[in-house]
Scaffold this motif. Sequence first.
Motif, short mmCIF file in Angstrom:
data_model
loop_
_atom_site.label_atom_id
_atom_site.label_comp_id
_atom_site.label_asym_id
_atom_site.label_seq_id
_atom_site.Cartn_x
_atom_site.Cartn_y
_atom_site.Cartn_z
N PHE A 5 0.92 -1.24 0.04
CA PHE A 5 -0.01 -0.04 0.03
C PHE A 5 0.81 1.39 0.01
O PHE A 5 0.60 2.27 -0.83
CB PHE A 5 -0.88 0.09 1.05
CG PHE A 5 -1.75 1.35 1.30
CD1 PHE A 5 -1.25 2.26 2.24
CD2 PHE A 5 -2.69 1.56 0.72
CE1 PHE A 5 -1.95 3.57 2.32
CE2 PHE A 5 -3.40 2.83 0.79
CZ PHE A 5 -2.87 3.73 1.75
N LYS A 6 1.95 1.24 0.73
CA LYS A 6 2.67 2.32 0.95
C LYS A 6 3.52 2.61 -0.55
O LYS A 6 3.50 3.96 -0.85
CB LYS A 6 3.90 2.01 2.05
CG LYS A 6 4.68 3.51 2.44
CD LYS A 6 5.85 2.97 3.29
CE LYS A 6 6.80 3.99 3.62
NZ LYS A 6 7.82 3.72 4.37
N ALA A 7 3.83 1.57 -0.96
CA ALA A 7 4.81 1.78 -2.56
C ALA A 7 3.54 2.29 -3.41
O ALA A 7 3.79 3.10 -4.21
CB ALA A 7 5.17 0.41 -2.90
N LYS A 8 2.45 1.71 -3.48
CA LYS A 8 1.46 2.24 -4.21
C LYS A 8 1.15 3.85 -4.04
O LYS A 8 0.77 4.58 -5.14
CB LYS A 8 0.15 1.40 -4.37
CG LYS A 8 0.40 -0.02 -4.96
CD LYS A 8 -1.13 -0.64 -4.89
CE LYS A 8 -0.71 -2.27 -5.49
NZ LYS A 8 -1.98 -3.04 -5.46
N LEU A 13 1.40 9.43 -5.44
CA LEU A 13 2.02 10.97 -5.38
C LEU A 13 2.81 11.46 -6.19
O LEU A 13 3.02 12.60 -6.66
CB LEU A 13 2.26 10.91 -3.94
CG LEU A 13 1.33 10.82 -2.87
CD1 LEU A 13 2.06 10.66 -1.50
CD2 LEU A 13 0.16 12.18 -2.72
N THR A 14 3.73 10.37 -6.63
CA THR A 14 4.73 10.96 -7.66
C THR A 14 4.05 11.36 -8.89
O THR A 14 4.32 12.32 -9.66
CB THR A 14 5.88 9.79 -7.92
OG1 THR A 14 6.30 9.69 -6.59
CG2 THR A 14 6.99 10.21 -8.90
N LEU A 15 3.23 10.46 -9.50
CA LEU A 15 2.61 10.70 -10.57
C LEU A 15 1.79 11.93 -10.63
O LEU A 15 1.85 12.75 -11.55
CB LEU A 15 1.47 9.56 -10.91
CG LEU A 15 0.66 9.55 -12.37
CD1 LEU A 15 1.92 9.79 -13.40
CD2 LEU A 15 0.01 8.63 -12.59
N PHE A 16 1.03 12.15 -9.44
CA PHE A 16 0.18 13.36 -9.28
C PHE A 16 1.16 14.62 -9.22
O PHE A 16 0.82 15.70 -10.14
CB PHE A 16 -0.43 13.24 -7.84
CG PHE A 16 -1.24 14.54 -7.70
CD1 PHE A 16 -0.63 15.68 -6.76
CD2 PHE A 16 -2.50 14.93 -8.31
CE1 PHE A 16 -1.20 16.71 -6.58
CE2 PHE A 16 -3.17 16.18 -7.83
CZ PHE A 16 -2.52 17.09 -7.28
N THR A 57 9.77 6.29 -21.66
CA THR A 57 9.05 5.75 -20.44
C THR A 57 7.68 5.86 -20.28
O THR A 57 7.16 6.88 -20.63
CB THR A 57 9.72 6.43 -19.09
OG1 THR A 57 11.10 6.37 -19.17
CG2 THR A 57 9.21 5.59 -17.90
N VAL A 58 7.00 4.80 -20.17
CA VAL A 58 5.51 4.66 -19.95
C VAL A 58 5.28 4.55 -18.47
O VAL A 58 5.53 3.48 -18.14
CB VAL A 58 5.03 3.92 -20.81
CG1 VAL A 58 3.26 3.67 -20.78
CG2 VAL A 58 5.20 4.01 -22.09
N ASP A 59 4.57 5.35 -17.76
CA ASP A 59 3.96 5.35 -16.45
C ASP A 59 2.39 4.77 -16.33
O ASP A 59 1.69 5.76 -16.88
CB ASP A 59 4.33 6.42 -15.51
CG ASP A 59 4.07 6.24 -14.13
OD1 ASP A 59 3.29 5.23 -13.87
OD2 ASP A 59 4.52 6.81 -13.36
N GLY A 64 -0.12 0.44 -11.76
CA GLY A 64 0.84 -0.03 -12.70
C GLY A 64 2.16 0.08 -12.49
O GLY A 64 2.71 0.61 -11.20
N LYS A 65 3.02 -0.10 -13.51
CA LYS A 65 4.46 0.13 -13.32
C LYS A 65 4.67 0.77 -14.48
O LYS A 65 4.15 0.84 -15.47
CB LYS A 65 5.06 -1.30 -12.97
CG LYS A 65 4.86 -2.20 -14.35
CD LYS A 65 5.74 -3.53 -14.38
CE LYS A 65 5.61 -4.18 -15.68
NZ LYS A 65 6.66 -5.46 -15.51
N SER A 66 6.09 1.55 -14.38
CA SER A 66 6.57 2.03 -15.31
C SER A 66 7.66 1.32 -16.12
O SER A 66 8.29 0.06 -15.74
CB SER A 66 7.70 3.35 -14.88
OG SER A 66 6.88 4.22 -14.18
N THR A 67 7.60 1.32 -17.56
CA THR A 67 8.43 0.61 -18.30
C THR A 67 9.31 1.64 -19.05
O THR A 67 8.83 2.53 -19.77
CB THR A 67 7.48 -0.29 -19.21
OG1 THR A 67 6.77 0.63 -20.02
CG2 THR A 67 7.00 -1.44 -18.62
#
Length: 142
Positions: A5-8, A13-16, A57-59, A64-67
Motif C-alpha cells: 500500500f505504501k509503495a502504491k 503521489l509521484t505521478l500526481f 518511459t511509460v507510466d 501499474g508499473k513504469s516501463t
Amino acid sequence: MYSEFKAKAIRFLTLFCLIYLSFSGFSTASGDDMAQNPMTGHLESVGLNGQGLVVHTVDSGPMGKSTSTVISTSAGISPRLAISETGLTSVVWLESSGNVIYRMYDLPTRSWSTALTLTGAAETGTPPAIAAAGSNAWVDYE
C-alpha cells in the motif's frame, strides 16, 4: 500488505506531482518531455539516461508499473515527444553528430519503427521540435 500500500501511495503521489508540475510549466531537471497518451491514459516521457541515450518511459498509473525503453543507439540531445489524439507516439532528437533522428511507436503492434535520419550528411541539425495529429507527425529543425 502495508508495504505494498505504501509503495502504491508513493507512486500515486509521484505521478500526481509530475502531472501537476507538467501542467504548471515546470520542466524536469533532466529536460524530460512528457505527455499523456489519450488512447491509453498513460503518462509518457522521453529523456536521456546516464550514458546520454534516448529513453522512452511509460507510466501506467499508481496501480501499474513504469516501463522504460532505450530507443537510440548513440548519444542524443534534446529529445522531444508528441502524441496524437489517435495514440501515435513520435519522438525526435538531435544526435551528437548533428543528425536529427525520428522514431514512432505503433500502439496496435506495440513496437518502435526503425530510426529515420531526417538530415543529410552535409547538414547540421539544431534541437528539433515535433507535433502530431492523427497518423501524422511534423518535425521542425534547422
